[in-house]
Design a protein around this motif. Structure first.
Motif, PDB file in Angstrom:
ATOM      1  N   GLY A  27      23.248  56.028   0.919  1.00 24.89           N
ATOM      2  CA  GLY A  27      24.063  55.803  -0.270  1.00 24.89           C
ATOM      3  C   GLY A  27      24.936  56.994  -0.639  1.00 24.89           C
ATOM      4  N   SER A  28      24.610  58.166  -0.171  1.00 22.91           N
ATOM      5  CA  SER A  28      25.386  59.354  -0.536  1.00 22.91           C
ATOM      6  C   SER A  28      26.684  59.457   0.247  1.00 22.91           C
ATOM      7  N   GLY A  29      26.766  58.738   1.363  1.00 22.20           N
ATOM      8  CA  GLY A  29      27.948  58.847   2.213  1.00 22.20           C
ATOM      9  C   GLY A  29      27.829  59.979   3.220  1.00 22.20           C
ATOM     10  N   PHE A  30      26.815  60.810   3.079  1.00 30.44           N
ATOM     11  CA  PHE A  30      26.580  61.915   4.015  1.00 30.44           C
ATOM     12  C   PHE A  30      25.132  61.900   4.490  1.00 30.44           C
ATOM     13  N   GLY A  31      24.603  60.706   4.713  1.00 24.73           N
ATOM     14  CA  GLY A  31      23.236  60.588   5.215  1.00 24.73           C
ATOM     15  C   GLY A  31      23.202  60.669   6.730  1.00 24.73           C
ATOM     16  N   LYS A  32      22.053  60.434   7.308  1.00 27.82           N
ATOM     17  CA  LYS A  32      21.816  60.431   8.749  1.00 27.82           C
ATOM     18  C   LYS A  32      22.377  61.665   9.444  1.00 27.82           C
ATOM     19  N   THR A  33      23.626  61.633   9.940  1.00 28.03           N
ATOM     20  CA  THR A  33      24.160  62.780  10.696  1.00 28.03           C
ATOM     21  C   THR A  33      24.742  63.855   9.780  1.00 28.03           C
ATOM     22  N   ALA A  34      24.753  63.613   8.479  1.00 25.00           N
ATOM     23  CA  ALA A  34      25.191  64.596   7.479  1.00 25.00           C
ATOM     24  C   ALA A  34      26.605  65.109   7.719  1.00 25.00           C
ATOM     25  N   LYS A  42      28.187  71.290  18.203  1.00 22.30           N
ATOM     26  CA  LYS A  42      28.490  71.502  16.789  1.00 22.30           C
ATOM     27  C   LYS A  42      27.634  70.659  15.859  1.00 22.30           C
ATOM     28  N   SER A  43      26.921  69.679  16.416  1.00 19.68           N
ATOM     29  CA  SER A  43      26.056  68.873  15.567  1.00 19.68           C
ATOM     30  C   SER A  43      24.663  69.484  15.434  1.00 19.68           C
ATOM     31  N   ARG A  44      24.334  70.430  16.310  1.00 19.67           N
ATOM     32  CA  ARG A  44      22.986  70.998  16.334  1.00 19.67           C
ATOM     33  C   ARG A  44      22.832  72.136  15.339  1.00 19.67           C
ATOM     34  N   THR A  45      21.595  72.395  14.942  1.00 17.26           N
ATOM     35  CA  THR A  45      21.303  73.549  14.108  1.00 17.26           C
ATOM     36  C   THR A  45      21.519  74.808  14.930  1.00 17.26           C
ATOM     37  N   GLY A  46      22.266  75.741  14.380  1.00 15.52           N
ATOM     38  CA  GLY A  46      22.534  76.990  15.106  1.00 15.52           C
ATOM     39  C   GLY A  46      23.508  76.807  16.238  1.00 15.52           C
ATOM     40  N   GLY A  47      24.103  75.648  16.353  1.00 18.29           N
ATOM     41  CA  GLY A  47      24.999  75.367  17.471  1.00 18.29           C
ATOM     42  C   GLY A  47      26.407  75.832  17.188  1.00 18.29           C
ATOM     43  N   PHE A  48      26.617  77.096  17.315  1.00 17.41           N
ATOM     44  CA  PHE A  48      27.958  77.633  17.097  1.00 17.41           C
ATOM     45  C   PHE A  48      28.231  78.673  18.148  1.00 17.41           C
ATOM     46  N   HIS A  49      29.461  78.933  18.435  1.00 18.58           N
ATOM     47  CA  HIS A  49      29.819  79.890  19.481  1.00 18.58           C
ATOM     48  C   HIS A  49      30.880  80.841  18.963  1.00 18.58           C
ATOM     49  N   LYS A  50      31.097  81.905  19.724  1.00 13.34           N
ATOM     50  CA  LYS A  50      32.017  82.947  19.259  1.00 13.34           C
ATOM     51  C   LYS A  50      33.473  82.477  19.284  1.00 13.34           C
ATOM     52  N   VAL A  51      34.312  83.182  18.562  1.00 11.37           N
ATOM     53  CA  VAL A  51      35.735  82.882  18.512  1.00 11.37           C
ATOM     54  C   VAL A  51      36.327  83.058  19.909  1.00 11.37           C
ATOM     55  N   GLY A  52      37.111  82.100  20.351  1.00 12.50           N
ATOM     56  CA  GLY A  52      37.714  82.181  21.675  1.00 12.50           C
ATOM     57  C   GLY A  52      36.875  81.568  22.767  1.00 12.50           C
ATOM     58  N   PHE A  53      35.663  81.071  22.436  1.00 14.01           N
ATOM     59  CA  PHE A  53      34.804  80.455  23.446  1.00 14.01           C
ATOM     60  C   PHE A  53      35.421  79.141  23.886  1.00 14.01           C
ATOM     61  N   GLU A  54      35.491  78.901  25.201  1.00  6.78           N
ATOM     62  CA  GLU A  54      36.133  77.703  25.726  1.00  6.78           C
ATOM     63  C   GLU A  54      35.163  76.872  26.548  1.00  6.78           C
ATOM     64  N   GLY A  55      33.929  76.785  26.097  1.00 11.77           N
ATOM     65  CA  GLY A  55      32.957  75.930  26.761  1.00 11.77           C
ATOM     66  C   GLY A  55      32.508  76.453  28.105  1.00 11.77           C
ATOM     67  N   GLY A  56      32.580  77.727  28.328  1.00  8.63           N
ATOM     68  CA  GLY A  56      32.168  78.299  29.598  1.00  8.63           C
ATOM     69  C   GLY A  56      33.333  78.586  30.523  1.00  8.63           C
ATOM     70  N   GLN A  57      34.478  77.980  30.253  1.00  9.05           N
ATOM     71  CA  GLN A  57      35.690  78.306  31.008  1.00  9.05           C
ATOM     72  C   GLN A  57      36.063  79.751  30.692  1.00  9.05           C
ATOM     73  N   MET A  58      36.677  80.431  31.657  1.00  2.88           N
ATOM     74  CA  MET A  58      37.087  81.827  31.437  1.00  2.88           C
ATOM     75  C   MET A  58      38.063  81.868  30.267  1.00  2.88           C
ATOM     76  N   PRO A  59      37.721  82.574  29.186  1.00  3.64           N
ATOM     77  CA  PRO A  59      38.573  82.556  27.995  1.00  3.64           C
ATOM     78  C   PRO A  59      39.939  83.206  28.226  1.00  3.64           C
ATOM     79  N   LEU A  60      40.884  82.816  27.395  1.00  4.21           N
ATOM     80  CA  LEU A  60      42.260  83.259  27.539  1.00  4.21           C
ATOM     81  C   LEU A  60      42.379  84.769  27.539  1.00  4.21           C
ATOM     82  N   GLN A  61      41.643  85.437  26.645  1.00  3.41           N
ATOM     83  CA  GLN A  61      41.772  86.894  26.556  1.00  3.41           C
ATOM     84  C   GLN A  61      41.237  87.599  27.788  1.00  3.41           C
TER      85      GLN A  61
END
Length: 146
Positions: A27-34, A42-61
């Protein structure tokens, strides 16, 4: 008209919206997957990565080559031509005289005279170095380096 007391002060209406309470039922509109969508890092707890991370691909910098460098003492030294000395209205020349004449920048500390142009008058340099060719040209014109 009521006087406002310190113990009755409140923020203006609507200036502090209520905190969004996610994961509190359908009923809140933000239930289940919140509001995080389905699956993925990005849906997981603690699931975040550093700025510029490209999923394991060699980053641009890291793909681009390292390039360029600016030395901190780059603007401390300057070169002056014999033709610049010729144009000065004074015979006693030091770093301060060159700064006042606008020949060199205000941050410059070390000056070297190079043999470029002609010198036809006597000039006495103090606190300024010169190349071998410039030194001989200055001494040939009757000048000296102190």
């Amino acid at each position: 008209m009521s006087e406002t007391q310190l113990n009755t002060l409140k923020p203006a209406a609507g200036s502090h919206p209520a905190r969004r309470r996610v994961g509190r039922g359908i009923g809140s509109g933000f239930g289940k997957t919140a509001g995080r969508g389905h699956k993925g890092q990005k849906s997981r707890t603690g699931g975040f990565h550093k700025v510029g991370f490209e999923g394991g691909q060699m980053p641009l910098q890291r793909r681009l080559p390292k390039r360029g460098f600016t030395a901190m003492n780059q603007h401390l030294s300057a070169e002056v031509r014999l033709s610049d000395l010729e144009r000065l209205p004074v015979d006693q020349v030091d770093v301060q005289v060159l700064k006042q004449a606008g020949v060199i920048g205000q941050a410059v500390r070390y000056v070297k005279v190079i043999k470029s142009g002609e010198l036809s008058r006597k000039v006495v340099l103090s606190g300024i170095s010169a190349t071998a060719g410039a030194r001989s040209a200055i001494e040939a014109a009757g000048g000296s380096l102190a």
